[in-house]
Scaffold this motif. Structure first.
Motif, mmCIF file in Angstrom:
data_model
loop_
_atom_site.group_PDB
_atom_site.id
_atom_site.type_symbol
_atom_site.label_atom_id
_atom_site.label_comp_id
_atom_site.label_asym_id
_atom_site.label_seq_id
_atom_site.Cartn_x
_atom_site.Cartn_y
_atom_site.Cartn_z
ATOM 1 N N ASN A 32 45.232 34.904 28.927
ATOM 2 C CA ASN A 32 44.039 35.391 29.625
ATOM 3 C C ASN A 32 42.726 34.825 29.063
ATOM 4 N N GLN A 91 40.646 30.427 44.365
ATOM 5 C CA GLN A 91 41.094 30.979 43.085
ATOM 6 C C GLN A 91 41.447 32.448 43.273
ATOM 7 N N ILE A 93 43.073 36.156 41.195
ATOM 8 C CA ILE A 93 43.569 36.882 40.037
ATOM 9 C C ILE A 93 44.109 38.214 40.534
ATOM 10 N N THR A 126 48.778 36.086 35.721
ATOM 11 C CA THR A 126 48.034 36.859 36.724
ATOM 12 C C THR A 126 47.098 36.038 37.603
ATOM 13 N N SER A 127 46.873 34.780 37.286
ATOM 14 C CA SER A 127 45.876 33.986 38.003
ATOM 15 C C SER A 127 46.493 32.720 38.572
ATOM 16 N N THR A 159 43.776 42.234 44.413
ATOM 17 C CA THR A 159 43.540 40.793 44.298
ATOM 18 C C THR A 159 42.049 40.505 44.371
ATOM 19 N N CYS A 161 39.534 37.253 44.770
ATOM 20 C CA CYS A 161 39.578 35.840 45.175
ATOM 21 C C CYS A 161 38.189 35.224 45.191
ATOM 22 N N GLU A 185 34.794 33.003 36.970
ATOM 23 C CA GLU A 185 34.995 33.695 35.689
ATOM 24 C C GLU A 185 33.821 34.620 35.370
ATOM 25 N N LYS A 188 33.778 37.622 38.556
ATOM 26 C CA LYS A 188 34.972 38.320 39.039
ATOM 27 C C LYS A 188 35.000 39.805 38.681
#
Length: 286
Positions: A32, A91, A93, A126-127, A159, A161, A185, A188
């Motif tokens: 992570n 993207q 997660i 997770t991503s 989720t 995104c 990052e 999120k």
């Protein structure tokens, strides 16, 4: 393997919470976080070894997906798998994943949402990323949000995104992705499940200046410490100053909302009907 063990072998190894915007490093997702190695000090054999060490075999990536991952994430592939058309990177997660989560089934369902999607894969537990080629068919942002929410309900997960822009495959493509990755990052954990550049641009590109400001925190403390004021400002912002729409979103009568706006103006000198004043208030509460 722990980071200190890796560090004992590669003294140049770095561990960060966010990706590095520096092409001189080879980067891999690591527990992570992100682990980085100086590219110039590594032989081709060492790079291949690092790739084998940090690219999980459990993902069962296709050869094309692995090339995308090596190009976008690991920095060991000099060019993308294709030069055709325009692509965007989505993207994702996953949060609140339980032991019964079927990763492969979810990934297939998620991929089916996006027309002309070429690859979808996890980069860690997770991503992951979805690679989508540009096509005429596209969902609206609201439709996409609703479909992903339904998928979350089906799998009992949450989720988040980031929907990237479509870009031509050229020498800037990877650098653009790295900036999108950095934005994701940073943004999120702001409370929204579906993010894109238009949604986060104001937050992202003004945050550094706001952090350095002396007067903005004083204004924030003075005018926006009450929860109902934040709710009022956000409602007016999201309706772009339309009082009727804002009143509807707050479940109050239009006259009630007008009274609140006037009362706030009397105490602050800021009118939420004026877009410049409204923007300033929005910057105070986000």
């Amino acid at each position: 393997m722990e980071f200190n063990e890796i560090k004992s072998i590669y003294s140049d190894a770095q561990l960060t919470d966010l990706p590095l915007e520096n092409t001189n490093f080879i980067s891999f997702p690591f527990k992570n976080k992100w682990i980085h190695f100086e590219k110039s000090t590594k032989t081709s054999s060492e790079i291949e070894l690092l790739n084998l060490l940090f690219v999980s075999k459990k993902t069962n990536l296709s050869s094309v997906a692995l090339k995308w991952q090596n190009y976008l994430i690991n920095g060991v592939e000099p060019s993308p798998p294709t030069l055709d058309s325009e692509f965007r990177i989505i993207q994702f997660i996953i949060l609140k994943k339980d032991s019964y989560f079927e990763k492969k089934t979810w990934l297939s369902a998620f991929k089916s949402i996006f027309s002309n999607s070429k690859e979808a894969f996890f980069t860690n537990e997770t991503s992951g990323l979805l690679i989508q080629k540009k096509s005429d068919e596209k969902l609206t942002f609201a439709e996409l949000s609703g479909i992903i929410q339904t998928l979350d309900d089906d799998f009992s997960i949450k989720t988040i995104c980031y929907i990237g822009q479509f870009w031509p495959i050229n020498k800037e493509f990877k650098s653009i992705f790295e900036e999108e990755q950095f934005i994701f990052e940073k943004q999120k954990n702001k409370g929204k499940s579906l993010l894109s550049l238009p949604i986060v641009a104001l937050h992202h590109y003004t945050s550094e200046s706001l952090d350095k400001s002396i007067l903005m925190p004083i204004l924030k403390k003075k005018y926006t410490t009450q929860p109902e004021l934040k709710e009022l400002i956000l409602a007016m912002w999201h309706s772009q100053g339309n009082i009727s729409l804002a009143a509807k979103s707050l479940y109050v009568h239009r006259n009630t909302l007008q009274y609140r706006i006037e009362r706030f103006c009397d105490t602050s000198g800021l009118s939420l009907r004026n877009m410049d004043d409204l923007l300033l208030c929005y910057l105070l509460v986000f």
